[in-house]
Scaffold this motif. Structure first.
Motif, PDB file in Angstrom:
ATOM      1  N   PHE A   6      36.140   9.586  29.545  1.00  0.00           N
ATOM      2  CA  PHE A   6      35.454   9.633  28.253  1.00  0.00           C
ATOM      3  C   PHE A   6      35.711   8.354  27.462  1.00  0.00           C
ATOM      4  CE2 PHE A   6      35.350  11.054  23.729  1.00  0.00           C
ATOM      5  CZ  PHE A   6      33.990  11.298  23.661  1.00  0.00           C
ATOM      6  N   SER A 140      24.743  12.182  21.494  1.00  0.00           N
ATOM      7  CA  SER A 140      24.580  12.545  22.895  1.00  0.00           C
ATOM      8  C   SER A 140      24.290  11.284  23.685  1.00  0.00           C
ATOM      9  CB  SER A 140      23.443  13.557  23.061  1.00  0.00           C
ATOM     10  OG  SER A 140      23.298  13.916  24.409  1.00  0.00           O
ATOM     11  N   ILE A 144      26.910  13.332  27.689  1.00  0.00           N
ATOM     12  CA  ILE A 144      28.017  13.959  26.976  1.00  0.00           C
ATOM     13  C   ILE A 144      27.688  14.043  25.491  1.00  0.00           C
ATOM     14  CG2 ILE A 144      29.787  13.209  28.627  1.00  0.00           C
ATOM     15  CD1 ILE A 144      30.576  11.058  26.549  1.00  0.00           C
ATOM     16  N   LYS A 195      35.686  15.019  20.297  1.00  0.00           N
ATOM     17  CA  LYS A 195      34.978  15.526  21.480  1.00  0.00           C
ATOM     18  C   LYS A 195      34.504  16.955  21.267  1.00  0.00           C
ATOM     19  CE  LYS A 195      36.832  14.721  25.506  1.00  0.00           C
ATOM     20  NZ  LYS A 195      37.881  14.603  26.568  1.00  0.00           N
TER      21      LYS A 195
END
Length: 229
Positions: A6, A140, A144, A195
């Motif tokens: 990430f 987005s 993700i 997140k």
């Protein structure tokens, strides 16, 4: 997705620094500001007073010929002791570890959306030492979803917002608030990446305790992955 993966995606979104503040000058100079509990100079400042605290930050920035002082990710700070909102009789449950990056500059400075997205939520968080007016955007990218939080804004910043409203990168979404409305701090932006919102709306913890640090370090990666200051 692993935290490393990430973070790699965030770091690769833009090779250039992403600006979340718009100054009246083309030249922006940042100076790192240490507000940790171990900073000896800060121990002589009355951080319970937004006036005295603000005078220190203004003087510090001028001394370093900078127009934005910044820092604070995972910094352990004493300044939250002034508020019962963060305190606990148990040292381990006292919330004093900062989860975002603070950017200190004058009230009224325009705040910009870091990335394309939509308005997830907004709120005026009124606890002493809290965010005050706050905007959270949803993004987005690369399959993700994640969020950016903008805290310590002016009341006008949230007066005409609509949940789901589209925003584009660099769009003016608000401005920095004064100490009267921003949780009683010198003017600054608290910028945080999240997140998983965990069902929060208009708010999300910006300070944690040592027991929860591992979770929040994963859920709230370093904002400098985007800012690149």
């Amino acid at each position: 997705m692993t935290p490393h993966a990430f973070n790699h995606i965030l770091n690769g979104i833009d090779k250039n620094p992403i600006r979340v503040l718009a100054l009246d000058t083309e030249t922006i100079k940042y100076v790192p500001l240490d507000l940790s509990e171990t900073h000896l100079e800060l121990q002589t400042i009355d951080v319970s007073s937004s006036l005295h605290f603000g005078e220190y930050i203004t003087s510090y920035s001028k001394t370093h010929q900078a127009n934005i002082a910044f820092g604070g990710y995972l910094e352990v700070r004493n300044l939250y002791k002034r508020s019962t909102y963060f305190n606990s009789e148990n040292k381990q449950t006292e919330r004093n570890i900062h989860l975002g990056v603070d950017l200190w500059c004058p009230a009224g400075t325009p705040v910009l959306a870091a990335l394309n997205g939509t308005v997830h939520s907004f709120n005026n968080n009124l606890n002493h030492g809290d965010y005050g007016p706050t905007i959270i955007l949803k993004h987005s990218m690369c399959n993700i979803e994640f969020y950016t939080l903008y805290g310590h804004l002016s009341l006008d910043s949230i007066s005409n917002l609509k949940i789901g409203e589209t925003v584009i990168k660099g769009q003016h979404i608000g401005q920095l608030g004064t100490s009267e409305v921003n949780g009683d701090y010198p003017p600054h932006l608290h910028f945080q990446i999240i997140k998983d919102m965990q069902a929060f709306t208009g708010d999300y913890p910006g300070v944690c305790n040592v027991l929860d640090l591992e979770y929040y370090t994963t859920n709230c990666p370093n904002p400098n992955l985007l800012l690149k200051i």
